[in-house]
Design an enzyme around this catalytic site. Structure first.
Site, PDB file in Angstrom:
ATOM      1  N   GLU A   1       7.544  -7.812   3.127  1.00 27.97           N
ATOM      2  CA  GLU A   1       8.913  -7.885   2.595  1.00 27.97           C
ATOM      3  C   GLU A   1       9.178  -9.159   1.806  1.00 27.97           C
ATOM      4  O   GLU A   1       9.840  -9.133   0.764  1.00 27.97           O
ATOM      5  CB  GLU A   1       9.937  -7.760   3.735  1.00 27.97           C
TER       6      GLU A   1
ATOM      7  N   PHE B   1      14.710  -5.476   8.322  1.00 23.67           N
ATOM      8  CA  PHE B   1      13.493  -5.948   7.657  1.00 23.67           C
ATOM      9  C   PHE B   1      13.800  -6.923   6.519  1.00 23.67           C
ATOM     10  O   PHE B   1      12.924  -7.646   6.068  1.00 23.67           O
ATOM     11  CB  PHE B   1      12.634  -4.766   7.192  1.00 23.67           C
TER      12      PHE B   1
ATOM     13  N   MET C   1      15.471  -9.446   6.984  1.00 25.27           N
ATOM     14  CA  MET C   1      15.373 -10.780   7.601  1.00 25.27           C
ATOM     15  C   MET C   1      14.032 -11.424   7.286  1.00 25.27           C
ATOM     16  O   MET C   1      13.903 -12.642   7.278  1.00 25.27           O
ATOM     17  CB  MET C   1      15.551 -10.690   9.121  1.00 25.27           C
TER      18      MET C   1
ATOM     19  N   HIS D   1      17.277  -1.850  15.026  1.00 24.72           N
ATOM     20  CA  HIS D   1      17.344  -0.815  13.987  1.00 24.72           C
ATOM     21  C   HIS D   1      18.774  -0.374  13.694  1.00 24.72           C
ATOM     22  O   HIS D   1      18.993   0.656  13.073  1.00 24.72           O
ATOM     23  CB  HIS D   1      16.514   0.415  14.402  1.00 24.72           C
TER      24      HIS D   1
END
Lengths: 323, 332
Positions: free
Chosen positions: A58, A84, A86, A127
């Site tokens: 990412e 994600f 982060m 999530h």
């Protein structure tokens, strides 16, 4: 009738047809599911050169999008879960948001980052968190929070066409919705709130799937003779402060419906806007409707208690309006 | 390569760029004391050969990204000296209009398009630039400078993988001064082998003497020529020495760097090596070389004097715009 995912895929396709500099990428973007249908058909229509799968990196991928943006591309970086991002905050905050300013505004970063908030069905703490307030605190970063199948493709198209870096936050619950979408997609202006329900007794400021929540609560209140005005902000940055003040000047009461946590969140920001304006005194305390300030539990029994409850929200508004 | 075969012009050009950078940074030391330069400055003194060698071998149209220690890259890529000096003084005539400062120098005309002060920050951005250049169908490449410190960061390895996988025309120049702020390479990595690691990711690499501008130049020429054919990434490690402290125009703190002394580093610094070559190969050019240095130093001084005058006259008049001009912009 298009589903939420199909509507987003349509808007992306239209952006890619309109401008050869638009490309889409993300981890698993061309999987058969196609990000709940939201990227389905892009590879077939535009080839893998413009819609491509990538490594699970990412941080590097956010920087990759920034670099392509600096060269005039309009990348769309798709992420299955907002958490994600982060892993990519250094590139998103320290670079995408800041490079235009650091350059003395000599260039722009027309990068759009899609991220999904996985609400309910046992998604648990990592999530299902809503991180929009964190992003909206950063100067020069646009944060878009669509509330419906009709709006989402129009806001996505506007985000891709916009010159500023944009985080586009989709809540998974909206993926179950279908609606009639006018084609071709017309982009909506960013930073313009939408009055989805008119009323004179209380202003309900809402975002994302809390707009539908606020609408359903408002319908419950009709029997009590309470007419709520529901204002969909559509984007947090830019924020339509004028629309909030305009509605509040009429209703004198205010409820804020957030998908995130309360501390330093949407209600706090709306309260700042209203209370720092000398001409908009409220007749009642501000009401905040949000999830509990805790990490989402996985159990369906606990999860139900974590999120805001419509019945409870309706009762709170009744109490507030009756004084 | 025998030096006698070198064109005299090449040595002259390299000398000019090397000396310009050194003169600018020496002048920054002086001007810092006047408090007209307010902010961290990370001097490149001792590391100029990597910047000059690589960027003299590249084309103006190649795109370069840099770091907090960017002065040498900026000037070697052809960035405007007045734009740099005014930026250091915080003037709106600076290359970032006063928004960037020393750590964020950039010049779109020179294709040095960003400098990031976050360690390893510009590394993945370089991959996106290289992707765009490859898509263009031209033979342009992206050159990303970093230090050995940035090779501690995970994003360096993420980007090596991405660049190898996507076959991106991306040259990473790792200026290995074996120190990150005050922590030596061997205290930070169990296997401090930049090129070896890059190769395991499928990226070719080589190591050169980063204090010898000619070695760097010839290596870069070969690498870039190859990359324009293959469009594949490459890692060039230049072994060098930082002769100043990490930040600020102060002398290198003693006791840092462990295995050698500051004095021994000054005995192998790039200007010294280059001047030795000039003297031995073209002894008749010594006067011309000294004259060139005098002229360069004078012109550098003039730019700083003009900047200082503007600083004194204009500083109080500079205002932030009512709102940042977010839409009124141009793209690279």
């Amino acid at each position: 009738m298009l589903s939420f995912g199909e509507a987003l895929a349509y808007a992306t396709k239209q952006a890619m047809e309109h401008d050869a500099r638009v490309f889409a990428y993300g981890e698993g973007i061309n999987d058969p599911g196609g990000f709940f249908g939201s990227t389905a058909g892009l590879k077939e229509a535009f080839s893998e050169a413009r819609c491509f799968d990538v490594p699970n990196s990412e941080d590097a991928l956010m920087g990759f999008g920034i670099g392509a943006s600096l060269m005039g591309y309009r990348p769309l970086f798709v992420n299955l879960r907002v958490e994600f991002l982060m892993l990519a905050m250094n590139q998103l905050v320290n670079h995408a948001a800041r490079l235009p300013a650091m350059s003395g505004y000599q260039y722009t970063i027309p990068l759009t980052v899609r991220a999904i908030v996985g609400k309910s069905w046992g998604q648990a703490a990592q999530h299902s968190s809503a991180l929009h307030s964190m992003f909206a605190n950063i100067p020069d970063l646009q944060v878009v929070v669509p509330s419906s199948v009709e709006d989402a493709p129009r806001l996505l198209l506007a985000s891709i066409l916009s010159d500023a870096p944009t985080v586009f936050i989709e809540i998974k619950s909206l993926y179950d919705c279908k609606a009639l979408v006018h084609l071709p997609i017309e982009p909506l202006p960013l930073g313009k709130a939408h009055v989805v329900r008119q009323g004179s007794d209380i202003t309900c400021v809402a975002i994302s799937d809390m707009v539908g929540f606020a609408q359903r609560v408002s319908e419950q209140l009709v029997a009590d003779g309470i007419e709520a005005e529901v204002l969909d902000l559509r984007s947090l940055a830019p924020l339509d402060s004028a629309a909030i003040l305009n509605s509040v000047s009429k209703t004198k009461r205010l409820a804020v419906f957030d998908i995130g946590w309360e501390p330093f969140g949407l209600a706090a920001e709306v309260a700042r806007i209203v209370s720092t304006s000398a001409y908009h005194r409220l007749d009642a305390p501000l009401l905040s409707i949000a999830r509990r300030h805790e990490h989402t539990p996985a159990s369906c029994f606990l999860e139900e208690q974590h999120y805001a409850n419509e019945e409870h929200a309706a009762n709170s508004i009744r109490a507030l309006v009756r004084g | 390569m025998a030096l006698t075969n070198l064109p005299q012009q090449l040595l002259r050009d390299l000398h000019e760029k090397m000396f310009l950078i050194r003169a600018v940074e020496e002048r920054i030391k002086v001007e810092y004391a006047s408090r007209r330069i307010r902010g961290p400055v990370h001097l490149s003194i001792g590391q100029e050969a990597a910047a000059v060698g690589v960027l003299h071998a590249c084309r103006q149209s190649d795109v370069c990204v840099s770091t907090h220690r960017n002065h040498a890259h900026y000037l070697a890529k052809g960035g405007s000296l007045a734009g740099m000096v005014d930026e250091l003084f915080g003037l709106d005539t600076g290359c970032c209009k006063g928004y960037g400062g020393s750590m964020h120098l950039m010049d779109l005309n020179a294709n040095l398009i960003l400098s990031s002060a976050i360690l390893a920050g510009s590394i993945p951005i370089a991959s996106g630039i290289a992707f765009a250049l490859k898509n263009e169908g031209t033979k342009r490449v992206c050159i990303g400078f970093l230090g050995d410190g940035a090779t501690d960061e995970g994003v360096f390895f993420e980007t090596l993988n991405l660049a190898a996988l996507m076959k991106l025309p991306l040259l990473f120049v790792v200026e290995n001064n074996a120190i990150s702020t005050m922590t030596t390479f061997s205290k930070r990595q169990a296997v401090p082998d930049v090129v070896g690691k890059a190769e395991r990711f499928g990226v070719r690499g080589m190591t050169v003497d980063g204090n010898d501008v000619l070695s760097v130049y010839h290596a870069a020429q070969d690498i870039l020529q190859g990359m324009r054919q293959t469009h594949e990434p490459f890692v060039l490690e230049t072994v060098t020495d930082r002769l100043c402290a990490h930040v600020g125009p102060i002398v290198y703190p003693s006791g840092i760097g462990a295995d050698d002394t500051l004095q021994s580093r000054w005995m192998r610094e790039p200007m010294l090596i280059l001047n030795e070559k000039l003297r031995s190969e073209f002894p008749d050019q010594l006067d011309a070389s000294l004259a060139r240095e005098r002229n360069l130093r004078e012109s550098v001084d003039q730019v700083f004097i003009r900047g200082a005058q503007r600083f004194d006259a204009d500083a109080l008049r500079l205002q932030l715009p009512a709102a940042p001009p977010a839409q009124d912009v141009r793209r690279v």
